[in-house]
Design an enzyme around this catalytic site. Sequence first.
Site, mmCIF file in Angstrom:
data_model
loop_
_atom_site.group_PDB
_atom_site.id
_atom_site.type_symbol
_atom_site.label_atom_id
_atom_site.label_comp_id
_atom_site.label_asym_id
_atom_site.label_seq_id
_atom_site.Cartn_x
_atom_site.Cartn_y
_atom_site.Cartn_z
ATOM 1 N N HIS A 179 0.833 -1.211 0.000
ATOM 2 C CA HIS A 179 0.000 0.000 0.000
ATOM 3 C C HIS A 179 0.871 1.266 0.000
ATOM 4 C CE1 HIS A 179 -3.375 2.640 0.806
ATOM 5 N NE2 HIS A 179 -2.746 3.113 1.875
ATOM 6 N N HIS A 184 1.147 5.043 -2.118
ATOM 7 C CA HIS A 184 1.427 6.425 -1.712
ATOM 8 C C HIS A 184 2.704 7.047 -2.271
ATOM 9 C CE1 HIS A 184 -1.736 7.111 1.237
ATOM 10 N NE2 HIS A 184 -1.578 5.865 1.647
ATOM 11 N N GLU A 224 -6.089 9.065 -0.787
ATOM 12 C CA GLU A 224 -6.443 7.643 -0.840
ATOM 13 C C GLU A 224 -7.263 7.265 -2.080
ATOM 14 O OE1 GLU A 224 -5.211 5.331 0.889
ATOM 15 O OE2 GLU A 224 -4.519 6.271 2.744
ATOM 16 N N SER A 243 -3.417 0.642 -5.077
ATOM 17 C CA SER A 243 -2.877 -0.553 -4.438
ATOM 18 C C SER A 243 -3.930 -1.635 -4.254
ATOM 19 C CB SER A 243 -2.249 -0.189 -3.086
ATOM 20 O OG SER A 243 -3.246 0.295 -2.206
HETATM 21 FE FE LIG Z 1 -3.054 4.926 2.857
#
Ligand SMILES: [Fe+2]
Length: 306
Positions: A179, A184, A224, A243
């Site tokens: 993730h 990110h 996000e 992700s």
């Molecule tokens: Fe996150």
Amino acid sequence: MLPETALFKSEPTSNLTNFEVKDEDLPEFRDMRFENINELHLDHPGASDEDYRRRRDYIASLSKNFRETGTITDVEYTKQEQAIWRTVATRLEEIQSRRASTFYLDAKEKLGIGTERIPQLSEMNKRLNKLCNFRLAPIEGLVETRGFLSWLSYRTMLCTQYIRHHSRPEYTPEPDIVHEAIGHIPNFTNCDFADFSQFIGHGARIATDAQLEELGRLYWFTVEFGLVEENGELKAYGAGLLSSFGELENAFTDNVERRPFDLEQVINTPYEYSDMQPILYVIPSYAYLKETTRKYIESFSRSVVF
Ligand SMILES: [Fe+2]
């Protein structure tokens, strides 16, 4: 007077146009204070796997050490962990080639995030530092919103280093290295995005509890689950989309209402962690996101008496 929840000894300036952070401004990582750091949840696929728990605890302990030493310890990932990465990264790469923003795809390449091996935070950190003066700091689990976001005001993102359980490569209920590194980290090679993240960090440090909730929504619908319009096409840049196989495909179907980004609407739109997202917001550009957020956070600082 500062809010009781202020997290650092030195407080940020309210002048957001001056957001330069020098190395000497960075607080000691050992001064990081959190109300709690999330342990492995009972609904985690690895919860009843003793070996997994031990391994996760060991990798988490490396992150704890970081807080004392300020030095990132590289993780010697096992063959099984590397195999999980290859499975997930390969499948995501195929979907991302159609759905991810071209900026993101270039950034991933620049940072050396490929399908073959798990990248180390230390190596990505060096490159991020050079590009937009951004940095990564290992953390052993999910932390509360204000503590997590506040570190962004120092252009620092807290990242986990462990990886999800092998039984469910497509799923993790907590942030893991997939993730962080695939979702990110590439975005911080975009200086507008890095500045925007820093504004959110400044905001978190001076926000009332109600404003913090709004910031959480802004973070959710951008960092996000954000979409961006790129040469007339919609592309994903949010980490939760990039992700996750399911979310990334779903984002472009009729199940989702894709709305133009409107800050006032975004900060007032509730969301659910566990369901597929029914509403997503599309930004026209990262520069737009940055400037809109700057004005919004500046409105916080006017209401705080230093
Ligand atoms: Fe996150």
